[in-house]
Design a protein around this motif. Structure first.
Motif, PDB file in Angstrom:
ATOM      1  N   ARG A  51     -26.747 -11.715   1.515  1.00 58.85           N
ATOM      2  CA  ARG A  51     -27.671 -10.686   2.011  1.00 58.85           C
ATOM      3  C   ARG A  51     -26.679  -9.668   3.043  1.00 58.85           C
ATOM      4  N   SER A  52     -25.322  -9.937   3.113  1.00 63.54           N
ATOM      5  CA  SER A  52     -24.611  -9.350   3.836  1.00 63.54           C
ATOM      6  C   SER A  52     -24.323  -7.682   3.378  1.00 63.54           C
ATOM      7  N   THR A  73     -21.529  -9.181  12.586  1.00 66.69           N
ATOM      8  CA  THR A  73     -21.584  -7.835  13.271  1.00 66.69           C
ATOM      9  C   THR A  73     -20.371  -7.113  13.565  1.00 66.69           C
ATOM     10  N   ARG A  74     -19.350  -7.844  13.730  1.00 71.05           N
ATOM     11  CA  ARG A  74     -17.859  -7.165  13.795  1.00 71.05           C
ATOM     12  C   ARG A  74     -17.621  -6.529  12.516  1.00 71.05           C
ATOM     13  N   LEU A  75     -17.683  -7.352  11.395  1.00 66.18           N
ATOM     14  CA  LEU A  75     -17.557  -6.493   9.931  1.00 66.18           C
ATOM     15  C   LEU A  75     -18.301  -5.533   9.766  1.00 66.18           C
ATOM     16  N   HIS A  76     -19.317  -5.505   9.950  1.00 64.72           N
ATOM     17  CA  HIS A  76     -20.402  -4.581   9.528  1.00 64.72           C
ATOM     18  C   HIS A  76     -20.185  -3.353  10.487  1.00 64.72           C
ATOM     19  N   GLN A  77     -19.873  -3.409  11.818  1.00 63.19           N
ATOM     20  CA  GLN A  77     -19.751  -2.381  12.834  1.00 63.19           C
ATOM     21  C   GLN A  77     -18.425  -1.635  12.409  1.00 63.19           C
ATOM     22  N   MET A 116     -27.586  -9.573  19.196  1.00 59.90           N
ATOM     23  CA  MET A 116     -27.087  -8.376  18.574  1.00 59.90           C
ATOM     24  C   MET A 116     -28.295  -7.643  18.108  1.00 59.90           C
ATOM     25  N   THR A 117     -28.548  -6.525  18.057  1.00 59.58           N
ATOM     26  CA  THR A 117     -29.619  -5.677  17.678  1.00 59.58           C
ATOM     27  C   THR A 117     -29.291  -4.625  16.553  1.00 59.58           C
ATOM     28  N   PHE A 118     -28.178  -4.497  16.292  1.00 62.63           N
ATOM     29  CA  PHE A 118     -27.940  -3.337  15.033  1.00 62.63           C
ATOM     30  C   PHE A 118     -28.379  -3.762  13.694  1.00 62.63           C
ATOM     31  N   LEU A 119     -28.685  -5.023  13.567  1.00 70.37           N
ATOM     32  CA  LEU A 119     -29.136  -5.302  12.038  1.00 70.37           C
ATOM     33  C   LEU A 119     -30.806  -4.837  12.007  1.00 70.37           C
ATOM     34  N   GLY A 132     -16.339 -16.257   4.278  1.00 73.56           N
ATOM     35  CA  GLY A 132     -17.854 -15.602   4.401  1.00 73.56           C
ATOM     36  C   GLY A 132     -18.274 -14.910   5.546  1.00 73.56           C
ATOM     37  N   TRP A 133     -17.549 -14.828   6.598  1.00 69.78           N
ATOM     38  CA  TRP A 133     -18.192 -14.256   7.792  1.00 69.78           C
ATOM     39  C   TRP A 133     -19.559 -14.772   8.179  1.00 69.78           C
ATOM     40  N   ALA A 134     -19.601 -16.123   8.518  1.00 72.26           N
ATOM     41  CA  ALA A 134     -20.614 -17.047   8.710  1.00 72.26           C
ATOM     42  C   ALA A 134     -21.418 -17.178   9.927  1.00 72.26           C
ATOM     43  N   THR A 135     -20.731 -16.287  10.838  1.00 71.49           N
ATOM     44  CA  THR A 135     -21.547 -16.177  12.259  1.00 71.49           C
ATOM     45  C   THR A 135     -21.969 -14.802  12.383  1.00 71.49           C
ATOM     46  N   VAL A 136     -22.965 -14.705  13.274  1.00 69.14           N
ATOM     47  CA  VAL A 136     -23.465 -13.397  13.743  1.00 69.14           C
ATOM     48  C   VAL A 136     -22.800 -12.783  14.478  1.00 69.14           C
ATOM     49  N   PRO A 137     -21.825 -13.116  15.373  1.00 65.91           N
ATOM     50  CA  PRO A 137     -20.562 -12.212  15.741  1.00 65.91           C
ATOM     51  C   PRO A 137     -19.789 -11.917  14.849  1.00 65.91           C
TER      52      PRO A 137
END
Length: 275
Positions: free
Chosen positions: A61-62, A257-261, A1-4, A249-254
């Motif tokens: 950091r989220s 990423t879904r949460l933020h997008q 994932m690159t959006f970060l 805690g949304w503890a995985t990258v995918p």
């Protein structure tokens, strides 16, 4: 994932990141402002973040990553530490949810007066107990344009009201120690009583603007069923996005990423210029 990484490359919008001190009830609430330097903008849509119980304005950091992502869309943001948390004044022993609601309203009111912020395009994002606070503030502080709740801990009044937290007897610990040890934070009887008496759904209900609730189906801290109850109280203006496999805690990258997008899409759609 690159959006970060979007927002820090050569095609990123110029931005300003500043520290800021809010004052409330004799205490300093320390904050970080993310201000995209959008050409020709006189007032930017602005999001105020509300962190969770015993956390801080980074929210593991989220919140930092979400603020950077918002910058790419020309949306400013304000991350602040509630009193007794992070770098803000105060002791956790003196924290109450009633106080957190009042502090958040005070911050929103101050943000409306910032030169970079459009007072008619203020949004809220809250995580866990901060989601509960954000939902209530949206209903009780006039003019909030949109609110996004991450894993809202609406279970708290029911769990604490039953006298237990994370499987432990609250009253017994307070009787023995004078406080309940909540992950190395001294939780007072006043905070226990305040949470137990909190009408989460009733106080959130009056908000008529758009609400997006994002919740993982593997959340063992704030069960999904309590997030679903919000939909029974809002008047058709709320939506629940259930993310398969995601924990509290949304503890995985995918999952993060879904949460933020999803949050970015929701805020971009609802913080458009006033007609």
């Amino acid at each position: 994932m690159t959006f970060l990484n979007v927002g820090i490359g050569e095609h990123a919008r110029p931005r300003s990141i500043q520290n800021h001190d809010f004052q409330y009830n004799g205490r300093t609430l320390r904050a970080t402002l993310h201000i995209p330097e959008t050409a020709g903008a006189t007032g930017r849509p602005t999001v105020v973040f509300v962190h969770g119980f015993a956390n801080n304005r980074m929210e593991n950091r989220s919140f930092v990553l979400m603020s950077r992502l918002l910058e790419t869309a020309g949306i400013a943001s304000v991350r602040f530490d509630l009193s007794g948390h992070g770098e803000s004044d105060g002791d956790f022993f003196d924290v109450t949810i009633t106080g957190e609601i009042a502090e958040t309203r005070s911050v929103v009111q101050a943000v409306r007066g910032f030169d970079f912020a459009d007072p008619d395009r203020i949004g809220l994002v809250g995580m866990s107990m901060g989601g509960v606070v954000a939902g209530i503030v949206a209903a009780e502080e006039p003019g909030i344009r949109a609110v996004c709740l991450w894993s809202p801990a609406a279970v708290a009044p029911f769990e604490v009201g039953a006298g237990r937290l994370k499987g432990r007897d609250i009253a017994a610990e307070i009787s023995q120690k004078g406080y309940f040890d909540a992950d190395s934070h001294r939780m007072s009887q006043a905070l226990v009583d305040d949470i137990a008496g909190l009408d989460v759904y009733g106080r959130s209900r009056p908000y008529a603007g758009p609400v997006r609730i994002i919740h993982g189906d593997q959340d063992d801290i704030a069960p999904l069923s309590y997030a679903r109850r919000y939909l029974d109280h809002y008047d058709g203006n709320a939506e629940l996005e259930v993310v398969e496999g995601a924990d509290h805690g949304w503890a995985t990258v995918p999952h993060r990423t879904r949460l933020h997008q999803s949050t970015l899409q929701f805020l971009r759609a609802n913080l458009e210029p006033s007609a």
